[in-house]
Design a protein around this motif. Sequence first.
Motif, PDB file in Angstrom:
ATOM      1  N   SER A  37       0.840  -1.180   0.000  1.00 17.25           N
ATOM      2  CA  SER A  37       0.000   0.000   0.000  1.00 17.25           C
ATOM      3  C   SER A  37       0.881   1.237   0.000  1.00 17.25           C
ATOM      4  O   SER A  37       2.045   1.197   0.363  1.00 17.25           O
ATOM      5  N   GLY A  38       0.318   2.335  -0.392  1.00 21.70           N
ATOM      6  CA  GLY A  38       1.072   3.577  -0.430  1.00 21.70           C
ATOM      7  C   GLY A  38       1.623   3.848  -1.811  1.00 21.70           C
ATOM      8  O   GLY A  38       1.349   3.143  -2.772  1.00 21.70           O
ATOM      9  N   ASP A  39       2.424   4.885  -1.906  1.00 24.39           N
ATOM     10  CA  ASP A  39       2.943   5.309  -3.199  1.00 24.39           C
ATOM     11  C   ASP A  39       4.350   4.810  -3.467  1.00 24.39           C
ATOM     12  O   ASP A  39       4.980   5.209  -4.426  1.00 24.39           O
ATOM     13  N   ARG A  76       7.582   4.890   1.021  1.00 26.82           N
ATOM     14  CA  ARG A  76       7.807   4.466   2.407  1.00 26.82           C
ATOM     15  C   ARG A  76       8.292   3.016   2.446  1.00 26.82           C
ATOM     16  O   ARG A  76       7.874   2.197   1.653  1.00 26.82           O
ATOM     17  N   GLU A 131       8.264   1.581   7.900  1.00 18.25           N
ATOM     18  CA  GLU A 131       7.433   2.775   8.034  1.00 18.25           C
ATOM     19  C   GLU A 131       5.951   2.420   7.907  1.00 18.25           C
ATOM     20  O   GLU A 131       5.120   2.949   8.646  1.00 18.25           O
ATOM     21  N   MET A 132       5.637   1.530   6.972  1.00 17.20           N
ATOM     22  CA  MET A 132       4.234   1.134   6.793  1.00 17.20           C
ATOM     23  C   MET A 132       3.702   0.412   8.031  1.00 17.20           C
ATOM     24  O   MET A 132       2.565   0.629   8.454  1.00 17.20           O
ATOM     25  N   LEU A 187       3.057   3.043  10.636  1.00 17.88           N
ATOM     26  CA  LEU A 187       1.821   3.762  10.337  1.00 17.88           C
ATOM     27  C   LEU A 187       0.598   2.926  10.682  1.00 17.88           C
ATOM     28  O   LEU A 187      -0.405   3.446  11.171  1.00 17.88           O
ATOM     29  N   ASP A 188       0.676   1.622  10.428  1.00 21.14           N
ATOM     30  CA  ASP A 188      -0.436   0.732  10.799  1.00 21.14           C
ATOM     31  C   ASP A 188      -0.634   0.716  12.306  1.00 21.14           C
ATOM     32  O   ASP A 188      -1.760   0.721  12.790  1.00 21.14           O
ATOM     33  N   GLU A 192      -2.945   6.542   7.549  1.00 19.59           N
ATOM     34  CA  GLU A 192      -2.846   6.211   6.132  1.00 19.59           C
ATOM     35  C   GLU A 192      -1.392   6.324   5.672  1.00 19.59           C
ATOM     36  O   GLU A 192      -0.564   6.938   6.332  1.00 19.59           O
ATOM     37  N   ALA A 193      -1.093   5.761   4.521  1.00 21.72           N
ATOM     38  CA  ALA A 193       0.267   5.752   4.003  1.00 21.72           C
ATOM     39  C   ALA A 193       0.764   7.149   3.650  1.00 21.72           C
ATOM     40  O   ALA A 193       1.960   7.400   3.649  1.00 21.72           O
ATOM     41  N   ASP A 194      -0.135   8.076   3.366  1.00 27.12           N
ATOM     42  CA  ASP A 194       0.288   9.419   2.968  1.00 27.12           C
ATOM     43  C   ASP A 194       0.242  10.429   4.115  1.00 27.12           C
ATOM     44  O   ASP A 194       0.266  11.637   3.885  1.00 27.12           O
TER      45      ASP A 194
END
Length: 177
Positions: free
Chosen positions: A103-105, A108, A112-113, A116-117, A122-124
């Motif tokens: 997920s994300g762009d 990251r 990092e993901m 964030l979880d 969110e990833a952004d």
Amino acid sequence: MAKARRSNDWGFPRWRGYGSSREATNVRLCDRHGCEEKGDCPAPKAPNSPDRWYFCQKHAAEYNSKWDYFEGLDKAEKEARAKSERQESAGYAEASHYGWTGSGDGSRSADEMRALDLLELEADADHAAVKKAYREKAKLVHPDVKPGDKEAAAEFQKLQVAYEVLKIAEVRREWKG
């Protein structure tokens, strides 16, 4: 008697482009009534049927927006079909962590993901949102708020590590760019 000419299509290099043969090609038109576009998007006429409509992209999108895979099935049959579909594709879901992207762009890392979880972002999410989420969650499980609670202390440590990972990544991004 006329001498036969050699074709330009032999050997290497090819003297004429690959799509430039002089023979007529069959182009299938869109099956939607009145449409003159090229019909190169197959769509099933019925569930589990080999028969296909061939639509242009516009009409294929319109057709698929109304498509219901479970149409005509009662509730029990729908659940059984959905369950079998999930079982058949479980191997793909199980192996999804081997994929190149998540997920994300793509900006990251996996650490990092995960951070964030843990912070439920969110990833952004920007650094201000990370800081806010960290502080809110840390207040709930801080050892001063819950003294002697080992689970809360472990959760607090996880939050600290997640925040550090994201903070270091933010500093690295600022330094590079």
